[in-house]
Scaffold this active site. Structure first.
Site, mmCIF file in Angstrom:
data_model
loop_
_atom_site.group_PDB
_atom_site.id
_atom_site.type_symbol
_atom_site.label_atom_id
_atom_site.label_comp_id
_atom_site.label_asym_id
_atom_site.label_seq_id
_atom_site.Cartn_x
_atom_site.Cartn_y
_atom_site.Cartn_z
ATOM 1 N N ASP A 9 0.869 -1.189 0.000
ATOM 2 C CA ASP A 9 0.000 0.000 0.000
ATOM 3 C C ASP A 9 0.905 1.239 0.000
ATOM 4 O OD1 ASP A 9 -2.356 1.589 0.217
ATOM 5 O OD2 ASP A 9 -2.140 1.696 2.386
ATOM 6 N N SER A 10 0.299 2.392 -0.190
ATOM 7 C CA SER A 10 1.062 3.637 -0.075
ATOM 8 C C SER A 10 1.492 3.854 1.375
ATOM 9 C CB SER A 10 0.195 4.814 -0.526
ATOM 10 O OG SER A 10 -1.015 4.821 0.224
ATOM 11 N N TYR A 41 -1.093 8.715 -2.148
ATOM 12 C CA TYR A 41 -1.199 8.438 -3.579
ATOM 13 C C TYR A 41 -2.400 9.154 -4.211
ATOM 14 C CZ TYR A 41 2.204 4.541 -4.060
ATOM 15 O OH TYR A 41 3.338 3.777 -4.159
ATOM 16 N N GLY A 42 -3.432 9.361 -3.396
ATOM 17 C CA GLY A 42 -4.714 9.820 -3.945
ATOM 18 C C GLY A 42 -4.686 11.211 -4.563
ATOM 19 N N CYS A 73 -4.388 -1.495 -2.095
ATOM 20 C CA CYS A 73 -4.573 -0.053 -2.283
ATOM 21 C C CYS A 73 -5.483 0.144 -3.489
ATOM 22 C CB CYS A 73 -3.211 0.594 -2.519
ATOM 23 S SG CYS A 73 -3.313 2.363 -2.881
ATOM 24 N N ASN A 74 -6.645 0.730 -3.272
ATOM 25 C CA ASN A 74 -7.578 0.975 -4.376
ATOM 26 C C ASN A 74 -6.990 1.976 -5.372
ATOM 27 O OD1 ASN A 74 -10.536 -0.130 -3.396
ATOM 28 N ND2 ASN A 74 -9.255 0.477 -1.681
ATOM 29 N N CYS A 192 -11.112 2.810 0.131
ATOM 30 C CA CYS A 192 -9.706 3.110 0.430
ATOM 31 C C CYS A 192 -9.357 2.220 1.618
ATOM 32 C CB CYS A 192 -9.521 4.579 0.789
ATOM 33 S SG CYS A 192 -7.890 4.956 1.460
ATOM 34 N N THR A 193 -8.245 1.500 1.516
ATOM 35 C CA THR A 193 -7.923 0.523 2.564
ATOM 36 C C THR A 193 -7.558 1.165 3.897
ATOM 37 O OG1 THR A 193 -5.676 0.427 1.674
ATOM 38 C CG2 THR A 193 -7.236 -1.291 0.951
ATOM 39 N N HIS A 194 -7.283 2.460 3.893
ATOM 40 C CA HIS A 194 -7.048 3.142 5.169
ATOM 41 C C HIS A 194 -8.327 3.237 6.004
ATOM 42 C CE1 HIS A 194 -3.235 4.508 3.432
ATOM 43 N NE2 HIS A 194 -2.898 5.017 4.611
HETATM 44 N N1 DGL Z 1 -4.857 3.107 0.909
HETATM 45 C C1 DGL Z 1 -4.982 3.706 -0.382
HETATM 46 C C2 DGL Z 1 -6.238 3.215 -1.108
HETATM 47 O O1 DGL Z 1 -6.764 2.162 -0.818
HETATM 48 C C3 DGL Z 1 -4.892 5.193 -0.564
HETATM 49 C C4 DGL Z 1 -4.124 6.080 0.321
HETATM 50 C C5 DGL Z 1 -3.405 7.192 -0.398
HETATM 51 O O2 DGL Z 1 -4.029 8.140 -0.910
HETATM 52 O O3 DGL Z 1 -2.181 7.089 -0.468
HETATM 53 O O4 DGL Z 1 -6.689 3.851 -2.028
#
Ligand code: DGL
Length: 274
Positions: A9-10, A41-42, A73-74, A192-194
């Site tokens: 993931d990021s 990443y988003g 990570c989506n 988003c996995t967060h």
């Molecule tokens: N955990 C990431 C996801 O599932 C995104 C987090 C980020 O923006 O870096 O999209």
């Protein structure tokens, strides 16, 4: 030779997927890698980000001799799954918003999609909606501020409720019965996995009870369907980051991972792009 599953993931969001995998299959060997030098990443440019994701995943797969890569990570999966499958020789399992399971349970046919700015706008996401939820109204909420809250939480802080409420306001508006032509949403996709890491607070802050859907269980099932025989059952738990992350050591340990070590990504795409 059997190797570990590498969860990527990021940042710390992939720990929610690692947790689902561990609940289903406690003996699966797992390593974790996150590109915290490029987090979040988003909000990044797609072209550069796609190259970066491939470089980091390749370096992390090599570092831990993984048998399987789970892109937890989506934002990364909806952009770079094909590039990763072209480059890597091991199976690659992605994480994309759980639109299909949400459409299967929504009674009001109004679903909230809570994800990063990138994921809510991606063509991949639109295809999921067209294919699996074409009869549903989808309220898309870009909630990148929640990524920051989840990172802080894993580093030991309590999430800031005021900042969370501000990010969630558009979702709550659509979840509250109103005089608009549409019924209120009853189901929210955590795209988003967060965000599953914040679920306790999401449930507390919601103005009405909602059904929350994430991709963790589906990914855990997919891992064993596709690749069970490839994965080692010897404990592993190594963790790789692209920037120093000693503040995460205690949080990672709660999820069964060791203190992070720095990953050499081997290309000129480091912190200067932050
Ligand atoms: N955990 C990431 C996801 O599932 C995104 C987090 C980020 O923006 O870096 O999209």
């Amino acid at each position: 030779m059997k190797g570990p599953v590498l969860i990527f993931d990021s940042g710390v969001g992939g720990l929610s997927v690692a947790e689902s995998l561990r609940q289903h299959y406690p003996n699966t060997a797992m390593c974790y890698a996150c590109d915290n030098a490029w987090l979040p990443y988003g909000l990044r440019d797609d072209g550069l980000l796609a190259k970066r994701i491939v470089a980091v995943c390749q370096a992390a797969v090599d570092a831990c001799q993984a048998s399987v890569l789970v892109v937890a990570c989506n934002t990364a999966s909806t952009l770079a799954l094909e590039n990763l499958r072209d480059r890597l020789t091991i199976p690659v399992i992605g994480t994309v918003p759980a639109i299909k399971p949400a459409a299967a349970i929504s009674k009001t046919r109004h679903i909230g999609l809570l994800a990063t700015k990138a994921t809510v706008g991606r063509p991949y996401t639109q295809r999921l909606i067209d294919n699996f939820a074409s009869d549903c109204l989808i309220t898309r909420v870009a909630a990148d501020a929640l990524v920051v809250e989840a990172e802080a939480y894993l580093a030991g802080a309590t999430p800031d409720m005021a900042r969370m409420q501000a990010g969630l306001a558009p979702l709550w508006a659509a979840a509250t019965p109103s005089s608009s032509a549409y019924p209120a949403l009853d189901t929210v996709v955590l795209g988003c996995t967060h965000f599953p890491l914040l679920k306790t607070w999401l449930e507390q802050l919601a103005p009405v009870p909602l059904q929350w859907v994430d991709s963790g269980d589906a990914i855990a099932r997919r891992v064993t369907q596709v690749v069970d025989e490839l994965i080692s059952d010897q404990p592993d738990g190594r963790c790789f980051t692209t920037a120093p992350a000693t503040n995460l050591t205690a949080g990672l340990a709660r999820y069964g991972f060791k203190a992070p070590q720095l990953l050499d990504v081997g290309m000129n795409m480091g912190a200067e792009h932050r």
